[in-house]
Design a protein around this motif. Structure first.
Motif, mmCIF file in Angstrom:
data_model
loop_
_atom_site.group_PDB
_atom_site.id
_atom_site.type_symbol
_atom_site.label_atom_id
_atom_site.label_comp_id
_atom_site.label_asym_id
_atom_site.label_seq_id
_atom_site.Cartn_x
_atom_site.Cartn_y
_atom_site.Cartn_z
ATOM 1 N N SER A 255 -44.673 107.718 -57.812
ATOM 2 C CA SER A 255 -45.086 106.344 -58.335
ATOM 3 C C SER A 255 -45.959 105.961 -57.103
ATOM 4 C CB SER A 255 -44.084 105.424 -58.810
ATOM 5 O OG SER A 255 -43.126 105.177 -57.702
ATOM 6 N N MET A 256 -46.605 104.981 -57.273
ATOM 7 C CA MET A 256 -47.493 104.286 -56.079
ATOM 8 C C MET A 256 -47.073 103.014 -55.545
ATOM 9 S SD MET A 256 -51.543 104.834 -57.705
ATOM 10 C CE MET A 256 -52.084 104.082 -56.336
ATOM 11 N N VAL A 257 -47.041 102.645 -54.378
ATOM 12 C CA VAL A 257 -46.540 101.287 -53.914
ATOM 13 C C VAL A 257 -47.884 100.552 -53.147
ATOM 14 C CG1 VAL A 257 -45.276 100.118 -52.129
ATOM 15 C CG2 VAL A 257 -44.356 102.568 -53.168
ATOM 16 N N VAL A 258 -48.277 99.716 -54.337
ATOM 17 C CA VAL A 258 -49.182 98.897 -54.225
ATOM 18 C C VAL A 258 -49.055 97.540 -54.444
ATOM 19 C CG1 VAL A 258 -51.254 100.761 -54.559
ATOM 20 C CG2 VAL A 258 -50.248 99.434 -56.168
ATOM 21 N N CYS A 259 -50.016 96.790 -53.737
ATOM 22 C CA CYS A 259 -49.664 95.219 -54.045
ATOM 23 C C CYS A 259 -50.283 95.054 -55.419
ATOM 24 C CB CYS A 259 -50.677 94.506 -53.198
ATOM 25 S SG CYS A 259 -50.825 92.654 -53.460
ATOM 26 N N ARG A 260 -49.328 94.106 -55.936
ATOM 27 C CA ARG A 260 -49.591 93.906 -57.504
ATOM 28 C C ARG A 260 -50.899 93.037 -57.880
ATOM 29 N NH1 ARG A 260 -46.202 94.002 -61.685
ATOM 30 N NH2 ARG A 260 -46.718 92.107 -63.323
ATOM 31 N N PHE A 261 -51.426 92.500 -56.994
ATOM 32 C CA PHE A 261 -52.885 91.629 -57.005
ATOM 33 C C PHE A 261 -53.988 92.629 -56.960
ATOM 34 C CE2 PHE A 261 -49.623 88.475 -55.584
ATOM 35 C CZ PHE A 261 -49.768 87.721 -56.770
ATOM 36 N N THR A 262 -53.943 93.744 -56.605
ATOM 37 C CA THR A 262 -55.208 94.610 -56.460
ATOM 38 C C THR A 262 -55.408 95.047 -57.965
ATOM 39 O OG1 THR A 262 -53.751 96.692 -56.304
ATOM 40 C CG2 THR A 262 -54.315 95.615 -54.176
ATOM 41 N N ASN A 263 -54.620 94.814 -58.891
ATOM 42 C CA ASN A 263 -55.043 95.089 -60.247
ATOM 43 C C ASN A 263 -56.181 94.274 -60.786
ATOM 44 O OD1 ASN A 263 -53.540 93.114 -61.135
ATOM 45 N ND2 ASN A 263 -52.185 94.345 -62.324
ATOM 46 N N PHE A 264 -56.387 93.098 -60.147
ATOM 47 C CA PHE A 264 -57.345 92.189 -60.396
ATOM 48 C C PHE A 264 -58.899 92.821 -59.928
ATOM 49 C CE2 PHE A 264 -53.640 89.376 -59.993
ATOM 50 C CZ PHE A 264 -53.929 88.800 -61.349
ATOM 51 N N ALA A 265 -58.857 93.833 -59.015
ATOM 52 C CA ALA A 265 -60.137 94.189 -58.378
ATOM 53 C C ALA A 265 -60.296 95.681 -58.703
ATOM 54 C CB ALA A 265 -60.025 93.909 -56.832
ATOM 55 N N TRP A 266 -59.277 96.403 -58.949
ATOM 56 C CA TRP A 266 -58.954 97.810 -59.101
ATOM 57 C C TRP A 266 -58.760 98.243 -60.584
ATOM 58 C CZ3 TRP A 266 -56.154 98.798 -53.864
ATOM 59 C CH2 TRP A 266 -56.974 98.345 -52.864
ATOM 60 N N THR A 267 -59.268 99.359 -61.076
ATOM 61 C CA THR A 267 -59.012 100.054 -62.104
ATOM 62 C C THR A 267 -58.151 101.044 -62.035
ATOM 63 O OG1 THR A 267 -60.616 101.706 -62.193
ATOM 64 C CG2 THR A 267 -61.152 99.485 -63.253
ATOM 65 N N VAL A 268 -57.614 101.581 -63.119
ATOM 66 C CA VAL A 268 -56.554 102.675 -63.050
ATOM 67 C C VAL A 268 -57.345 103.930 -62.593
ATOM 68 C CG1 VAL A 268 -56.871 103.273 -65.387
ATOM 69 C CG2 VAL A 268 -54.922 103.937 -64.222
ATOM 70 N N ASP A 269 -58.556 104.017 -62.665
ATOM 71 C CA ASP A 269 -59.313 105.059 -62.242
ATOM 72 C C ASP A 269 -59.384 105.046 -60.577
ATOM 73 O OD1 ASP A 269 -59.779 106.765 -64.553
ATOM 74 O OD2 ASP A 269 -61.186 104.983 -65.205
ATOM 75 N N ASP A 270 -59.625 103.789 -60.132
ATOM 76 C CA ASP A 270 -59.670 103.509 -58.707
ATOM 77 C C ASP A 270 -58.195 104.083 -58.120
ATOM 78 O OD1 ASP A 270 -62.236 102.354 -58.379
ATOM 79 O OD2 ASP A 270 -61.347 100.369 -59.179
ATOM 80 N N TYR A 271 -57.084 103.976 -58.604
ATOM 81 C CA TYR A 271 -55.856 104.228 -58.260
ATOM 82 C C TYR A 271 -55.731 105.625 -58.353
ATOM 83 C CZ TYR A 271 -54.333 99.253 -58.504
ATOM 84 O OH TYR A 271 -54.163 97.857 -58.430
ATOM 85 N N ALA A 272 -56.150 106.302 -59.428
ATOM 86 C CA ALA A 272 -56.237 107.598 -59.405
ATOM 87 C C ALA A 272 -57.100 108.244 -58.323
ATOM 88 C CB ALA A 272 -56.764 108.096 -61.004
ATOM 89 N N ASP A 273 -58.372 107.675 -58.264
ATOM 90 C CA ASP A 273 -59.051 108.326 -57.100
ATOM 91 C C ASP A 273 -58.329 108.156 -55.708
ATOM 92 O OD1 ASP A 273 -61.103 108.802 -58.837
ATOM 93 O OD2 ASP A 273 -62.192 106.897 -58.214
ATOM 94 N N MET A 274 -57.551 107.249 -55.524
ATOM 95 C CA MET A 274 -56.672 107.141 -54.133
ATOM 96 C C MET A 274 -55.637 108.090 -54.048
ATOM 97 S SD MET A 274 -56.132 103.127 -53.820
ATOM 98 C CE MET A 274 -57.105 101.886 -54.935
ATOM 99 N N VAL A 275 -55.130 108.365 -55.382
ATOM 100 C CA VAL A 275 -53.919 109.573 -55.466
ATOM 101 C C VAL A 275 -54.514 110.805 -54.996
ATOM 102 C CG1 VAL A 275 -52.249 110.639 -56.885
ATOM 103 C CG2 VAL A 275 -52.383 108.450 -56.901
ATOM 104 N N ALA A 276 -55.742 111.323 -55.833
ATOM 105 C CA ALA A 276 -56.514 112.162 -55.438
ATOM 106 C C ALA A 276 -56.790 112.535 -54.243
ATOM 107 C CB ALA A 276 -57.627 112.522 -56.626
ATOM 108 N N ALA A 277 -57.370 111.316 -53.427
ATOM 109 C CA ALA A 277 -57.854 111.594 -52.029
ATOM 110 C C ALA A 277 -56.355 111.809 -51.107
ATOM 111 C CB ALA A 277 -58.419 110.273 -51.525
ATOM 112 N N GLY A 278 -55.363 111.264 -51.561
ATOM 113 C CA GLY A 278 -54.155 111.419 -50.787
ATOM 114 C C GLY A 278 -53.313 112.771 -50.778
ATOM 115 N N THR A 279 -53.530 113.214 -52.096
ATOM 116 C CA THR A 279 -52.668 114.510 -52.534
ATOM 117 C C THR A 279 -53.608 115.668 -52.603
ATOM 118 O OG1 THR A 279 -53.097 114.230 -54.822
ATOM 119 C CG2 THR A 279 -51.278 113.113 -53.854
#
Length: 114
Positions: free
Chosen positions: A1-25
């Motif tokens: 699971s990801m630990v991110v600020c709840r307020f980022t979902n006002f600016a980022w989509t689930v695909d943005d989060y997925a891109d971050m996971v892909a970049a990190g892993t």
């Protein structure tokens, strides 16, 4: 699971989060797969809690949410948990008692043990 600020979902989509996971892993992942992972986590946590004795009666809010305030902007407003909980269970594809259904467990490839 990801630990991110709840307020980022006002600016980022689930695909943005997925891109971050892909970049990190370095693993290929898209938004749909990330949501599936989250759903597996949520349902496994629910199954663990059920195994440990939790039930629908434990899905409650603190008394302050069901005690109306006498004044102010929230005067006489309370959380309607008796209305909200069945809707929540339905959205999660759980039965009326808050148990994950065999269908959702099968869809998430979670072994069914009863």
């Amino acid at each position: 699971s990801m630990v991110v600020c709840r307020f980022t979902n006002f600016a980022w989509t689930v695909d943005d989060y997925a891109d971050m996971v892909a970049a990190g892993t370095g693993l290929p992942i898209d938004g749909k797969k990330l949501l599936r992972i989250g759903s597996r986590i949520w349902n496994l946590e629910r199954l663990f809690n059920i195994r440990e004795g939790f039930s629908k009666k434990d899905d409650a809010l603190p008394p302050r949410f069901s005690t109306p305030l006498p004044e102010g902007g929230s005067r006489n407003r309370i959380a309607k948990i008796d209305v909200m909980l069945p809707e929540y269970y339905s959205l999660r594809e759980w039965d009326k008692e808050g148990n994950p259904t065999d269908k959702v467990l099968k869809d998430l490839n979670i072994p069914i043990e009863r």
